[in-house]
Design a protein around this motif. Sequence first.
Motif, PDB file in Angstrom:
ATOM      1  N   SER A   2       0.840  -1.150  -0.009  1.00 57.05           N
ATOM      2  CA  SER A   2      -0.090   0.140   0.005  1.00 57.05           C
ATOM      3  C   SER A   2       0.934   1.313   0.094  1.00 57.05           C
ATOM      4  N   ALA A   3       2.051   1.086   0.087  1.00 60.80           N
ATOM      5  CA  ALA A   3       3.009   2.280   0.022  1.00 60.80           C
ATOM      6  C   ALA A   3       3.079   3.048  -1.263  1.00 60.80           C
ATOM      7  N   VAL A   4       2.881   4.261  -1.088  1.00 59.88           N
ATOM      8  CA  VAL A   4       2.825   5.331  -2.305  1.00 59.88           C
ATOM      9  C   VAL A   4       4.180   5.065  -2.857  1.00 59.88           C
ATOM     10  N   LEU A   5       4.172   4.858  -4.366  1.00 62.43           N
ATOM     11  CA  LEU A   5       5.615   4.850  -5.236  1.00 62.43           C
ATOM     12  C   LEU A   5       6.014   6.186  -5.364  1.00 62.43           C
ATOM     13  N   PRO A   6       7.525   6.140  -5.170  1.00 59.67           N
ATOM     14  CA  PRO A   6       8.063   7.665  -5.541  1.00 59.67           C
ATOM     15  C   PRO A   6       7.927   7.936  -6.989  1.00 59.67           C
ATOM     16  N   ASP A   7       7.467   9.090  -7.265  1.00 58.97           N
ATOM     17  CA  ASP A   7       7.924   9.963  -8.601  1.00 58.97           C
ATOM     18  C   ASP A   7       8.841  11.036  -8.548  1.00 58.97           C
ATOM     19  N   VAL A   8      10.119  10.742  -8.833  1.00 57.46           N
ATOM     20  CA  VAL A   8      11.213  11.802  -8.933  1.00 57.46           C
ATOM     21  C   VAL A   8      10.941  12.890  -9.927  1.00 57.46           C
ATOM     22  N   SER A   9       9.897  12.508 -10.923  1.00 55.46           N
ATOM     23  CA  SER A   9       9.642  13.588 -12.179  1.00 55.46           C
ATOM     24  C   SER A   9       9.050  14.459 -11.470  1.00 55.46           C
ATOM     25  N   VAL A  10       8.351  14.339 -10.257  1.00 55.25           N
ATOM     26  CA  VAL A  10       7.485  15.468  -9.899  1.00 55.25           C
ATOM     27  C   VAL A  10       7.836  15.876  -8.611  1.00 55.25           C
ATOM     28  N   THR A  11       8.635  15.051  -7.741  1.00 53.08           N
ATOM     29  CA  THR A  11       9.160  15.408  -6.364  1.00 53.08           C
ATOM     30  C   THR A  11      10.738  16.349  -6.724  1.00 53.08           C
ATOM     31  N   ASP A  12      11.232  15.710  -7.603  1.00 50.47           N
ATOM     32  CA  ASP A  12      12.765  16.141  -7.518  1.00 50.47           C
ATOM     33  C   ASP A  12      12.922  17.492  -8.764  1.00 50.47           C
ATOM     34  N   VAL A  51       6.258  16.109 -26.537  1.00 56.12           N
ATOM     35  CA  VAL A  51       5.751  17.694 -26.113  1.00 56.12           C
ATOM     36  C   VAL A  51       6.885  18.355 -25.931  1.00 56.12           C
ATOM     37  N   ASP A  52       6.721  19.744 -25.457  1.00 54.65           N
ATOM     38  CA  ASP A  52       7.798  20.610 -25.346  1.00 54.65           C
ATOM     39  C   ASP A  52       7.805  20.566 -23.769  1.00 54.65           C
ATOM     40  N   LEU A  53       8.981  20.960 -23.251  1.00 54.90           N
ATOM     41  CA  LEU A  53       9.312  21.069 -21.895  1.00 54.90           C
ATOM     42  C   LEU A  53       9.908  22.560 -21.603  1.00 54.90           C
ATOM     43  N   PRO A  54       9.081  23.623 -21.471  1.00 56.49           N
ATOM     44  CA  PRO A  54       9.515  24.818 -21.546  1.00 56.49           C
ATOM     45  C   PRO A  54       9.839  25.406 -20.000  1.00 56.49           C
ATOM     46  N   ALA A  55       9.115  24.656 -19.042  1.00 57.66           N
ATOM     47  CA  ALA A  55       9.629  24.746 -17.394  1.00 57.66           C
ATOM     48  C   ALA A  55      10.763  24.421 -17.313  1.00 57.66           C
ATOM     49  N   PRO A  56      11.849  25.280 -16.972  1.00 53.16           N
ATOM     50  CA  PRO A  56      13.239  24.775 -16.781  1.00 53.16           C
ATOM     51  C   PRO A  56      13.375  23.763 -15.505  1.00 53.16           C
ATOM     52  N   VAL A  92      -1.017  17.904 -25.404  1.00 51.60           N
ATOM     53  CA  VAL A  92      -0.655  19.003 -24.762  1.00 51.60           C
ATOM     54  C   VAL A  92      -1.430  19.166 -23.293  1.00 51.60           C
ATOM     55  N   ASP A  93      -2.562  18.822 -23.225  1.00 51.58           N
ATOM     56  CA  ASP A  93      -3.717  18.832 -22.193  1.00 51.58           C
ATOM     57  C   ASP A  93      -2.860  17.838 -20.714  1.00 51.58           C
ATOM     58  N   SER A  94      -2.391  16.789 -21.230  1.00 50.27           N
ATOM     59  CA  SER A  94      -2.077  15.948 -20.305  1.00 50.27           C
ATOM     60  C   SER A  94      -0.731  16.507 -19.579  1.00 50.27           C
ATOM     61  N   HIS A  95      -0.230  17.492 -20.156  1.00 52.43           N
ATOM     62  CA  HIS A  95       1.146  18.051 -19.669  1.00 52.43           C
ATOM     63  C   HIS A  95       0.943  19.540 -19.212  1.00 52.43           C
ATOM     64  N   HIS A  96      -0.118  20.170 -18.734  1.00 55.08           N
ATOM     65  CA  HIS A  96      -0.214  21.270 -18.290  1.00 55.08           C
ATOM     66  C   HIS A  96       0.710  21.348 -17.029  1.00 55.08           C
ATOM     67  N   ASP A  97       0.958  20.357 -16.191  1.00 50.71           N
ATOM     68  CA  ASP A  97       1.899  20.461 -15.175  1.00 50.71           C
ATOM     69  C   ASP A  97       3.040  20.691 -15.530  1.00 50.71           C
ATOM     70  N   CYS A  98       3.455  20.487 -16.715  1.00 46.03           N
ATOM     71  CA  CYS A  98       4.885  20.581 -17.156  1.00 46.03           C
ATOM     72  C   CYS A  98       4.975  22.041 -17.922  1.00 46.03           C
ATOM     73  N   ASP A  99       3.825  22.530 -17.971  1.00 47.92           N
ATOM     74  CA  ASP A  99       3.960  23.867 -18.992  1.00 47.92           C
ATOM     75  C   ASP A  99       3.999  23.563 -20.230  1.00 47.92           C
ATOM     76  N   SER A 100       3.709  22.473 -20.700  1.00 50.77           N
ATOM     77  CA  SER A 100       3.861  22.323 -22.059  1.00 50.77           C
ATOM     78  C   SER A 100       2.774  22.800 -22.925  1.00 50.77           C
ATOM     79  N   ARG A 101       3.074  23.616 -24.162  1.00 54.24           N
ATOM     80  CA  ARG A 101       2.016  23.904 -25.048  1.00 54.24           C
ATOM     81  C   ARG A 101       2.049  23.652 -26.435  1.00 54.24           C
ATOM     82  N   SER A 102       2.949  22.521 -26.656  1.00 55.30           N
ATOM     83  CA  SER A 102       3.266  22.017 -27.987  1.00 55.30           C
ATOM     84  C   SER A 102       3.281  20.680 -28.186  1.00 55.30           C
ATOM     85  N   ALA A 103       2.768  20.123 -29.218  1.00 49.87           N
ATOM     86  CA  ALA A 103       3.274  18.357 -29.037  1.00 49.87           C
ATOM     87  C   ALA A 103       3.164  18.154 -30.759  1.00 49.87           C
ATOM     88  N   ARG A 104       3.710  17.018 -31.051  1.00 48.79           N
ATOM     89  CA  ARG A 104       4.045  16.588 -32.273  1.00 48.79           C
ATOM     90  C   ARG A 104       3.968  15.037 -32.358  1.00 48.79           C
TER      91      ARG A 104
END
Length: 306
Positions: A2-12, A51-56, A92-104
């Motif tokens: 039942s432990a929550v799995l870590p997600d370093v892409s979000v926490t780090d 997708v693009d990743l504009p958030a540094p 694009v919608d799936s990556h709003h938390d990454c500030d993505s605005r473009s996809a290809r």
Amino acid sequence: MSAVLPDVSVTDIAPTLGPLEWVGMQGIDLPVTIDEPGYHRELHAKADVQVDLPAPQVKGIHMSRLYRLLDSWGQEAHISPMHVHTLLSSMVDSHHDCDSRSARLRLDFDLLIRRPALVTEGLSGWKSYPVQLNASLVDDEFTLSVECTVDYSSTCPCSAALSRQLIEESFLQSFSKQPLVDPATVASWLRVNASLATPHSQRSEAHVCVSVERTSPNLGLLSLIEAVESALGTPVQTAVKRADEQAFAALNGQNLMFVEDAARRIRVALAGYNNPKVHVRHLESLHPHDAAAWSTPFEQSSHHER
């Protein structure tokens, strides 16, 4: 567990800050359905999605989200411009938390078409046409293009003229002392000597690219291929018997072409398309190198490299 799995892409936070133009996956196996007038078939494709990743400060995007969106998209319906636009918007919608605005998206697949023999009734075979689809949604601006490679045969006009000259000279040597020659004698001579010299011909390929409007009902692949093959007049064949081979020889004789001729023919045939680009290549049998022509500047793999 039942432990929550870590997600370093979000926490780090990314140790080196900076935006990235594109991030995603390449070479994903995917079944796609092509549905156009006279054609409906599921094909195997290779897909690239990014997708693009504009958030540094964002360490990484959500690869699994892109994969699941693509997987569901491939099973939903046949490929259409609107269908492609929907996928890119969802990415694009799936990556709003990454500030993505473009996809290809890039799709590579072979369009299989059954082609009848030129003459023999009931005889046919499969021909493969490599296709590449490139689509992007950048700041709400949607672009879509399709590229296709069409094989054909090309017979050199210069070589044909030189061959005819040798046959003419041989004919004159044989009959120069005869003031009159009856048709049967000429026909008999031609049957033996008409191939004294033959022009060189080779398998050739036309690579065409056109833009497709978002409102188009389908990709228009079959009509694009038909336009190119009709313009050239010498598409390569699949199943053939002797009568079909003879008919093919006649088509080549009636459609002598330099690489420049081929490019111009196709350019005229694609005049009604958006942003047509043409690259033709004759895989020379005379030289160890190829002859090539472009009707407009054409960059190989212009969208993005695999």
